[in-house]
Design a protein around this motif. Structure first.
Motif, PDB file in Angstrom:
ATOM      1  N   LEU A 192       0.857  -1.266  -0.185  1.00 28.29           N
ATOM      2  CA  LEU A 192      -0.093  -0.043  -0.054  1.00 28.29           C
ATOM      3  C   LEU A 192       0.968   1.264  -0.131  1.00 28.29           C
ATOM      4  O   LEU A 192       0.501   2.172  -0.626  1.00 28.29           O
ATOM      5  CB  LEU A 192      -0.925   0.043   1.151  1.00 28.29           C
ATOM      6  N   ILE A 193       1.989   1.149   0.841  1.00 27.29           N
ATOM      7  CA  ILE A 193       2.731   2.314   0.981  1.00 27.29           C
ATOM      8  C   ILE A 193       3.761   2.698  -0.588  1.00 27.29           C
ATOM      9  O   ILE A 193       3.482   4.079  -1.144  1.00 27.29           O
ATOM     10  CB  ILE A 193       3.835   2.205   1.770  1.00 27.29           C
ATOM     11  N   TYR A 194       4.149   1.394  -1.176  1.00 25.98           N
ATOM     12  CA  TYR A 194       4.773   1.721  -2.365  1.00 25.98           C
ATOM     13  C   TYR A 194       4.184   1.936  -3.383  1.00 25.98           C
ATOM     14  O   TYR A 194       4.658   2.270  -4.702  1.00 25.98           O
ATOM     15  CB  TYR A 194       6.073   0.826  -2.586  1.00 25.98           C
ATOM     16  N   SER A 195       2.678   1.394  -3.501  1.00 29.38           N
ATOM     17  CA  SER A 195       1.796   1.910  -4.690  1.00 29.38           C
ATOM     18  C   SER A 195       1.185   3.239  -4.481  1.00 29.38           C
ATOM     19  O   SER A 195       0.801   3.686  -5.454  1.00 29.38           O
ATOM     20  CB  SER A 195       0.870   0.782  -4.908  1.00 29.38           C
ATOM     21  N   ALA A 196       1.234   3.869  -3.210  1.00 27.06           N
ATOM     22  CA  ALA A 196       0.588   5.064  -3.094  1.00 27.06           C
ATOM     23  C   ALA A 196       1.129   6.138  -3.971  1.00 27.06           C
ATOM     24  O   ALA A 196       0.362   7.158  -4.327  1.00 27.06           O
ATOM     25  CB  ALA A 196       0.328   5.498  -1.602  1.00 27.06           C
ATOM     26  N   PRO A 197       2.480   6.444  -4.326  1.00 27.51           N
ATOM     27  CA  PRO A 197       2.870   7.582  -5.133  1.00 27.51           C
ATOM     28  C   PRO A 197       2.277   7.420  -6.485  1.00 27.51           C
ATOM     29  O   PRO A 197       2.231   8.511  -7.131  1.00 27.51           O
ATOM     30  CB  PRO A 197       4.452   7.299  -5.321  1.00 27.51           C
ATOM     31  N   ASN A 198       1.698   6.374  -6.952  1.00 28.57           N
ATOM     32  CA  ASN A 198       1.090   6.367  -8.296  1.00 28.57           C
ATOM     33  C   ASN A 198      -0.220   7.324  -8.278  1.00 28.57           C
ATOM     34  O   ASN A 198      -0.643   7.459  -9.281  1.00 28.57           O
ATOM     35  CB  ASN A 198       0.475   4.963  -8.619  1.00 28.57           C
ATOM     36  N   LEU A 199      -0.838   7.575  -7.157  1.00 31.30           N
ATOM     37  CA  LEU A 199      -1.887   8.487  -6.873  1.00 31.30           C
ATOM     38  C   LEU A 199      -1.743  10.001  -7.286  1.00 31.30           C
ATOM     39  O   LEU A 199      -2.569  10.725  -7.140  1.00 31.30           O
ATOM     40  CB  LEU A 199      -2.687   8.217  -5.614  1.00 31.30           C
ATOM     41  N   TYR A 200      -0.251  10.370  -7.163  1.00 32.47           N
ATOM     42  CA  TYR A 200       0.147  11.716  -7.244  1.00 32.47           C
ATOM     43  C   TYR A 200       0.670  12.035  -8.689  1.00 32.47           C
ATOM     44  O   TYR A 200       1.961  11.792  -9.027  1.00 32.47           O
ATOM     45  CB  TYR A 200       1.239  11.895  -6.157  1.00 32.47           C
ATOM     46  N   PRO A 201      -0.040  12.744  -9.423  1.00 34.89           N
ATOM     47  CA  PRO A 201       0.424  12.763 -10.848  1.00 34.89           C
ATOM     48  C   PRO A 201       1.733  14.027 -10.762  1.00 34.89           C
ATOM     49  O   PRO A 201       1.466  14.827 -10.137  1.00 34.89           O
ATOM     50  CB  PRO A 201      -0.954  13.431 -11.686  1.00 34.89           C
ATOM     51  N   ASP A 202       2.149  13.823 -11.961  1.00 32.83           N
ATOM     52  CA  ASP A 202       3.424  14.700 -12.019  1.00 32.83           C
ATOM     53  C   ASP A 202       3.045  16.127 -12.529  1.00 32.83           C
ATOM     54  O   ASP A 202       1.940  16.264 -13.367  1.00 32.83           O
ATOM     55  CB  ASP A 202       4.399  14.342 -13.016  1.00 32.83           C
ATOM     56  N   ASP A 203       3.595  17.382 -12.292  1.00 31.06           N
ATOM     57  CA  ASP A 203       3.479  18.525 -12.617  1.00 31.06           C
ATOM     58  C   ASP A 203       4.203  18.910 -13.980  1.00 31.06           C
ATOM     59  O   ASP A 203       5.480  18.637 -13.886  1.00 31.06           O
ATOM     60  CB  ASP A 203       3.767  19.563 -11.856  1.00 31.06           C
ATOM     61  N   PRO A 204       3.543  19.566 -14.977  1.00 29.60           N
ATOM     62  CA  PRO A 204       4.269  20.066 -16.145  1.00 29.60           C
ATOM     63  C   PRO A 204       5.295  21.006 -15.631  1.00 29.60           C
ATOM     64  O   PRO A 204       4.848  22.036 -14.762  1.00 29.60           O
ATOM     65  CB  PRO A 204       3.325  20.503 -17.124  1.00 29.60           C
ATOM     66  N   ALA A 205       6.400  20.922 -16.040  1.00 25.88           N
ATOM     67  CA  ALA A 205       7.407  21.906 -15.767  1.00 25.88           C
ATOM     68  C   ALA A 205       8.453  22.113 -16.781  1.00 25.88           C
ATOM     69  O   ALA A 205       8.546  21.486 -17.696  1.00 25.88           O
ATOM     70  CB  ALA A 205       8.307  21.283 -14.560  1.00 25.88           C
ATOM     71  N   ILE A 206       9.318  23.218 -16.744  1.00 25.18           N
ATOM     72  CA  ILE A 206      10.307  23.698 -17.431  1.00 25.18           C
ATOM     73  C   ILE A 206      11.838  23.575 -16.511  1.00 25.18           C
ATOM     74  O   ILE A 206      11.655  24.143 -15.516  1.00 25.18           O
ATOM     75  CB  ILE A 206      10.279  25.217 -17.834  1.00 25.18           C
ATOM     76  N   GLN A 207      12.569  23.084 -17.163  1.00 21.18           N
ATOM     77  CA  GLN A 207      13.966  22.885 -16.248  1.00 21.18           C
ATOM     78  C   GLN A 207      15.038  23.644 -17.054  1.00 21.18           C
ATOM     79  O   GLN A 207      15.250  23.911 -18.482  1.00 21.18           O
ATOM     80  CB  GLN A 207      14.407  21.224 -16.249  1.00 21.18           C
ATOM     81  N   VAL A 208      15.562  24.187 -16.369  1.00 18.98           N
ATOM     82  CA  VAL A 208      16.727  25.303 -16.755  1.00 18.98           C
ATOM     83  C   VAL A 208      18.188  24.860 -16.148  1.00 18.98           C
ATOM     84  O   VAL A 208      18.261  24.640 -14.808  1.00 18.98           O
ATOM     85  CB  VAL A 208      16.313  26.753 -16.505  1.00 18.98           C
ATOM     86  N   SER A 209      19.204  24.871 -17.065  1.00 22.86           N
ATOM     87  CA  SER A 209      20.294  24.499 -16.416  1.00 22.86           C
ATOM     88  C   SER A 209      21.409  25.087 -17.327  1.00 22.86           C
ATOM     89  O   SER A 209      21.113  25.593 -18.645  1.00 22.86           O
ATOM     90  CB  SER A 209      20.846  22.902 -16.635  1.00 22.86           C
ATOM     91  N   GLY A 210      22.722  25.247 -16.969  1.00 22.24           N
ATOM     92  CA  GLY A 210      23.708  25.872 -17.513  1.00 22.24           C
ATOM     93  C   GLY A 210      24.245  25.050 -18.757  1.00 22.24           C
ATOM     94  O   GLY A 210      23.999  23.767 -18.766  1.00 22.24           O
ATOM     95  N   ALA A 211      24.533  25.595 -19.797  1.00 15.88           N
ATOM     96  CA  ALA A 211      24.997  24.918 -21.201  1.00 15.88           C
ATOM     97  C   ALA A 211      26.404  24.509 -20.974  1.00 15.88           C
ATOM     98  O   ALA A 211      26.716  23.277 -21.553  1.00 15.88           O
ATOM     99  CB  ALA A 211      25.167  25.794 -22.244  1.00 15.88           C
ATOM    100  N   SER A 212      27.144  24.598 -19.760  1.00 17.83           N
ATOM    101  CA  SER A 212      28.067  23.982 -19.370  1.00 17.83           C
ATOM    102  C   SER A 212      28.213  23.935 -17.998  1.00 17.83           C
ATOM    103  O   SER A 212      27.310  24.498 -17.265  1.00 17.83           O
ATOM    104  CB  SER A 212      29.343  24.755 -19.835  1.00 17.83           C
ATOM    105  N   THR A 213      29.005  23.004 -17.295  1.00 20.21           N
ATOM    106  CA  THR A 213      28.976  22.865 -16.041  1.00 20.21           C
ATOM    107  C   THR A 213      29.384  23.884 -15.204  1.00 20.21           C
ATOM    108  O   THR A 213      29.121  24.019 -13.857  1.00 20.21           O
ATOM    109  CB  THR A 213      29.764  21.513 -15.737  1.00 20.21           C
ATOM    110  N   ALA A 214      30.206  24.741 -15.950  1.00 24.84           N
ATOM    111  CA  ALA A 214      30.527  25.982 -15.181  1.00 24.84           C
ATOM    112  C   ALA A 214      29.552  26.849 -14.698  1.00 24.84           C
ATOM    113  O   ALA A 214      29.829  27.822 -13.798  1.00 24.84           O
ATOM    114  CB  ALA A 214      31.743  26.565 -15.722  1.00 24.84           C
ATOM    115  N   LEU A 215      28.587  27.027 -15.547  1.00 26.08           N
ATOM    116  CA  LEU A 215      27.554  28.055 -15.402  1.00 26.08           C
ATOM    117  C   LEU A 215      26.341  27.470 -14.535  1.00 26.08           C
ATOM    118  O   LEU A 215      25.738  26.471 -14.692  1.00 26.08           O
ATOM    119  CB  LEU A 215      26.846  28.386 -16.882  1.00 26.08           C
ATOM    120  N   GLN A 216      26.072  28.182 -13.323  1.00 25.52           N
ATOM    121  CA  GLN A 216      25.008  27.892 -12.519  1.00 25.52           C
ATOM    122  C   GLN A 216      24.056  28.550 -12.504  1.00 25.52           C
ATOM    123  O   GLN A 216      24.038  29.996 -12.592  1.00 25.52           O
ATOM    124  CB  GLN A 216      25.585  27.915 -11.017  1.00 25.52           C
TER     125      GLN A 216
END
Length: 622
Positions: free
Chosen positions: A21-45
């Motif tokens: 029951l515990i490990y099947s429970a997360p399937n009741l929570y749908p993901d949010d649509p999102a935009i992810q932003v990261s640096g084009a290189s590892t040096a840019l934070q």
């Protein structure tokens, strides 16, 4: 006493059910649509100010933002949206606001409560035919592949002529061919004979330019076709290796047409990281430093990647490229600075040894090649409305990451220093270890994938499972009455445990996987049918109720075990030899066998024992 379980078995069943029951429970929570932003290189934070700029740009565009947070360990920022339909417009807005120094990718952000995530409880990954994942269409730049191969050939041809003391003049390439100039016809014929003897991949075309005798080396059509085929195959292999490094479940990487590669990553969470790793050329060129007084025609000048140092001149000829790298591992030198330990293949080691053996004391440069996106916006009329449309091109950037003196002849193993940080050394090692790209690749298309057969596939798949469970339950209750109700409860437990097991193992649920779940329902009930039919037969033969229940479970056990083992064997073969949808079906069917064995035998018997065990029943509702 017959039909009595010891206490520990009841505790075990309750514990398994609670975990399910515990490990099947997360399937009741749908993901949010999102935009992810990261640096084009590892040096840019990505910083808080960047997220504020993104949120303001989205608000000005009328797009609602649910939350904007920085990811852990400097992996960028995540902007959660309210509506899924806003993802694509939001991506364009953010990319325009931040520019080309940042990677902007579509994502699905989990909404699972922290207490569940803290115990590693996550929802099932959904295949591309349901809802989860990203689709990339990569286009291989064949012109750059030809240019890179010609540069290597040009270096080898010129090295041969210098070794044989044949004087020549370097000329620019023309129409995809190498050009060499000679002072007279005799020298040109000498060079022509040498090249023909050592290289059989060229058509040698003589011509004259003013007083200069010119020899053009054009690749044969067969060699051009071979290089093109090698480029697409090498890039295909490299992309597969990079996807494996990303740890994506059940990815699809396949060739499309003459110069395109389709990549589908189901269930991927960090799409920005995937885009950066897949799209980077991350190739290397090893060149000798220019000697004092060398002419500009034979040298090129490059800036250093870390900045703060004046540009350095290097020879145009290549020693080797990153294609000859067979292994790369990030580590630290004696001063604790990041480095990458390189191992070359046999041919690369021979070329490196030949070049450095006669140039001890000279400098050697390691040049990092990267394709950087350049986005410009043009006014275009779309559906009768003038809009800013993004037009993406790519520029090649070459910078020196290491310029060191050759202390002794190098072979197949050496190290690259001069990197800016551990993140850069780890990423460079990963890319080189996965294999160098034979040619740059561009993202011709990128999109998140919904149902491949229509948006209603998810609903229809769930409906099919629910209707299947309903009809199976009604049938078994009509045939076996109260015992059928017990089997229905066990079937519900079976579904909960199957979802929990798939979530725990990180299995990917596909549309064929739903078919496997429906099949699991029939198989689970089939085991109960064998047991209940046996109990009926024993009662009809005059056996007491308690003895009939005991014999029904015990004697049906062997038949149930044999039937499930043979089905499990078939499932293993399907998983080992099948691909894509076939594997999805095999996974759910195989896991369903384990859960149905547990519920049909242990859970069903536990309920029967609790209700009927130790009681004097003269008749059963079966």
């Amino acid at each position: 006493m017959l039909n009595k379980y010891p206490l520990w078995k009841y505790v075990l069943i309750l514990a398994v059910l609670a975990i399910g029951l515990i490990y099947s429970a997360p399937n009741l929570y749908p993901d949010d649509p999102a935009i992810q932003v990261s640096g084009a290189s590892t040096a840019l934070q990505v910083t808080e100010s960047d997220l504020e700029r993104v949120s303001k740009a989205l608000a000005d565009a009328g797009i609602q933002v649910k939350a904007a947070t920085l990811a852990e360990k400097g992996k960028g920022g995540l902007v959660r949206l309210v509506k899924k339909d806003d993802q694509l417009p939001a991506k364009d807005v953010v990319r325009k606001a931040l520019g080309d120094d940042y990677v902007v990718a579509l994502n699905l952000a989990p909404t699972t409560p922290d207490w569940l995530r803290n115990i590693a409880a996550h929802p099932m990954k959904l295949g591309l035919d349901l809802s989860g994942g990203v689709h990339f269409l990569l286009e291989v730049d064949m012109d750059k592949a030809m240019d890179a191969r010609l540069k290597v050939y040009e270096g080898e041809v010129k090295s041969l002529l210098r070794k044989e003391r044949v004087r020549y003049r370097s000329l620019p390439q023309q129409d995809g061919g190498i050009q060499l100039g000679f002072s007279d016809d005799a020298t040109r014929e000498q060079a022509r004979a040498l090249i023909r003897k050592n290289f059989n991949d060229f058509e040698l075309i003589p011509s004259q330019r003013n007083e200069l005798q010119v020899l053009k080396l054009a690749l044969t059509p067969a060699k051009i076709a071979e290089i093109r085929e090698y480029s697409i195959k090498q890039n295909l292999t490299t992309v597969r290796n990079r996807v494996n490094e990303l740890g994506v479940a059940e990815p699809l990487v396949q060739r499309q047409g003459a110069n395109r590669i389709v990549v589908e990553l189901p269930g991927v969470q960090d799409t920005a990281e995937a885009k950066r790793i897949l799209g980077k050329t991350a190739n290397l060129e090893f060149r000798l430093g220019a000697e004092p007084g060398a002419s500009k025609a034979t040298t090129e000048s490059f800036e250093f990647r870390e900045g703060g140092r004046p540009p350095a001149a290097v020879e145009r000829g290549l020693i080797i490229t990153g294609d000859q790298v067979t292994d790369a591992q990030a580590s630290f030198d004696e001063q604790g600075r990041p480095q990458v330990n390189i191992r070359l293949d046999g041919h690369g080691g021979e070329l490196m040894s030949r070049a450095t053996r006669s140039n001890v004391g000279r400098s050697m440069a390691v040049i990092f090649i990267e394709q950087k996106p350049v986005t410009r916006y043009e006014k275009k009329v779309v559906d009768g409305v003038e809009k800013d449309v993004a037009v993406q091109t790519f520029s090649e950037e070459k910078r020196i990451i290491s310029l060191a003196t050759i202390q002794s002849p190098l072979g197949s193993q050496f190290r690259i220093t001069g990197l800016t940080g551990q993140g850069e050394s780890s990423e460079l090692a990963l890319l080189l270890r996965a294999g160098g790209l034979a040619a740059p690749m561009y993202f011709a298309e990128e999109r998140t994938i919904g149902p491949s057969l229509g948006a209603d596939n998810i609903t229809k798949g769930i409906d099919a499972s629910l209707w299947g469970m309903l009809f199976v339950s009604l049938f078994i209750m009509a045939i076996y009455r109260f015992f059928g109700l017990i089997a229905t409860v066990a079937l519900t437990v079976n579904m909960v445990l199957l979802l929990a097991l798939m979530s725990l193992l990180g299995a990917t649920l596909t549309l064929p996987g739903i078919a496997g779940i429906v099949l699991t329902m029939g198989m689970a009930v089939d085991a109960n049918v064998l047991i209940f039919s046996r109990i009926r037969e024993e009662i009809a033969a005059g056996m007491s109720v308690q003895r009939a229940i005991h014999e029904g479970f015990d004697r049906a056990y062997t038949a149930i075990l044999d039937a499930n083992l043979t089905t499990l064997l078939v499932g293993g073969i399907l998983f080992a030899m099948g691909t894509g949808p076939v594997k999805g079906f095999a996974v759910t069917m195989s896991l369903g066998i384990f859960t149905s064995m547990f519920t049909a035998i242990m859970v069903t018997r536990a309920m029967v024992n609790l209700i009927f065990g130790g009681r004097d029943f003269k008749k059963l509702w079966i």
